[in-house]
Each structure stands twice: as C-alpha cells, then as structure tokens.
Design a protein around this motif. Structure first.
Motif, PDB file in Angstrom:
ATOM      1  N   GLY A  82       1.004  -1.203   0.071  1.00  0.00           N
ATOM      2  CA  GLY A  82      -0.120   0.028   0.093  1.00  0.00           C
ATOM      3  C   GLY A  82       0.729   1.246  -0.050  1.00  0.00           C
ATOM      4  N   LEU A  98      -3.668   6.391   2.906  1.00  0.00           N
ATOM      5  CA  LEU A  98      -3.252   5.006   3.326  1.00  0.00           C
ATOM      6  C   LEU A  98      -4.038   4.788   4.569  1.00  0.00           C
ATOM      7  CD1 LEU A  98      -2.167   2.087   2.667  1.00  0.00           C
ATOM      8  CD2 LEU A  98      -0.094   3.135   3.722  1.00  0.00           C
ATOM      9  N   ILE A 127      -6.399   3.897  -0.181  1.00  0.00           N
ATOM     10  CA  ILE A 127      -5.895   2.529  -0.163  1.00  0.00           C
ATOM     11  C   ILE A 127      -6.070   1.758   1.343  1.00  0.00           C
ATOM     12  CG2 ILE A 127      -3.840   0.858  -0.624  1.00  0.00           C
ATOM     13  CD1 ILE A 127      -2.517   3.454  -2.042  1.00  0.00           C
ATOM     14  N   SER A 129      -5.316  -0.917   3.634  1.00  0.00           N
ATOM     15  CA  SER A 129      -4.365  -2.099   3.752  1.00  0.00           C
ATOM     16  C   SER A 129      -4.622  -2.774   5.424  1.00  0.00           C
ATOM     17  CB  SER A 129      -2.808  -1.165   4.177  1.00  0.00           C
ATOM     18  OG  SER A 129      -2.894  -0.547   5.152  1.00  0.00           O
TER      19      SER A 129
END
Length: 234
Positions: A82, A98, A127, A129
C-alpha cells in the motif's frame, strides 16, 4: 461513466511482474498510470491490495509459524504494498490516503468509515491495507467488506486473466470465457471468483463483481466507461 465510486482489488502477486518476489517498479508505475486515468475522469477510487508478493498467512504452517502470527505478517505485507502504491500515485500527482485495519499511526491512518468516505468525496484515492484487521480473513474478504462499508457501486477485481472461465485458462486450453453470471450460477458451477466469505458478502449485499485483466493497458478506464470487459457477476 458507468460507476461513481469503485473498489479496485489488486493481488500482491500482480506487483511482482516477471520477478519471483517483491515489487516490480515497472508494474507499479503501470498500475498507478491506469488508476490516475480513472481518477482524472472524476471517479471516486478505493483500493485493496494483497501481500502475496511478500508473505501469505497461509504459508505460515510450512515454515513452522502459527497461522494467526502468519496472518498478521501478511497484513504487514499489504501495508508495504500500500505504501509503495501510494508513493507511485503521488509521484503522478494523485492525492492518496493509506488506511490500515490495524493501528500503525506512524505510517498510515486507522480505518474509520466516515473518514474514508470523506476522503473519497474530496477526490482522494483511499488505499485500504492490513485486510480486515483480523486473522483468518483474506484480502478478498477485506475488499468486499470495505466496498460495502463505503457504499461502492462495484468491486473490480484486477487479475492477469480477462475474466472468469469454465476452467483455469492457463492450464486448460479448452476453457471457455463466461461474459456474465449470476451469483447463483457461480455457486452452482463451483467457479472460483473470490473466497466464499468475500463472495457471500457481495451476494447478500447485491454488490456486483467484475473480474478483468488489469495488466492490459486502458482496460480499467474502458471498463468504468462502460465497455464490455471481463466477466460481471451480479
């Protein structure tokens, strides 16, 4: 555009390119390019990426590591991927955030649903993760769960094959591509689209899944513009 908000699921293995492990910078840049084209069209994009190019929790038993410990190692691998994807996107001028399913505040934000939605509304790529943050769940399950939580229109599963086939096209030359399927047909034909937990989440929440070849240039942008690419399960 066919969709307003998408969740793109990428496998960690895809980042290897032609290497045996790790991250291929050429493939990473290619993916960032493809994602940027979609963002530039005004789509809201969330991403879940696997960690199989670094470590898979299911490998743990083979090297004498407890499965729970192994799954946590796999979660950390998804964070590494990520961070790499975030860096590549930002080099191309795409604002990203993230978020992690486990506390890691030095490198990423904790996953908070409302905050994630707000980032998307502001045009940032989010993103996700560390999977769901719990062992025994795959990143496919994380993709389905996060897509439902953020109310995405679709899960786009980017793979190295151009859809769902009656058999593995890399092993069986007689395998036939299927253009469109219902959730019931996938179950009846025992087709491997996602793991059962992920698939059931999508089915119960009426969230369509599109399996397509992410490695073919412009496939992602053409797909969100409405082209008949990959296989749709709905």
């Amino acid at each position: 555009m066919k969709y307003k908000r998408i969740l793109l699921k990428l496998s960690g293995e895809a980042l290897m390119g032609d290497q045996q492990y790790g991250i291929d910078p050429t493939r990473l840049e290619q993916y960032a390019n493809e994602i940027k084209k979609v963002v530039d069209k005004g789509l809201e994009v969330a991403i879940v990426i696997g960690g199989g190019n670094i470590f898979r929790g299911m490998q743990a038993d083979r090297i004498g590591i407890d499965r729970v410990q192994g799954d946590h190692m796999g979660m950390l691998a998804t964070c590494i991927n990520g961070m790499a994807l975030q860096s590549s996107l930002e080099q191309q001028g795409v604002y990203t955030r993230l978020m992690s399913g486990i506390q890691m505040d030095k490198v990423c934000e904790p996953f908070i649903r409302r905050r994630a939605v707000r980032h998307l509304e502001k045009g940032r790529v989010v993103i996700f993760s560390a999977g769901t943050g719990s062992p025994f769940f795959t990143t496919d399950s994380a993709a389905s769960l996060r897509a439902i939580e953020i109310e995405a229109d679709v899960v786009l599963k980017g793979t190295r094959v151009d859809g769902i086939y009656t058999a593995d096209p890399e092993k069986d030359p007689k395998a036939v591509k299927l253009e469109e399927l219902s959730f019931e047909e996938v179950l009846r034909k025992d087709l491997k689209v996602m793991d059962m937990t992920a698939f059931t989440l999508c089915r119960e929440n009426k969230l369509p899944i599109v399996v397509f070849d992410m490695n073919k240039p412009d496939n992602l942008i053409r797909l969100v513009e409405g082209a008949n690419i990959g296989t749709t399960v709905s």
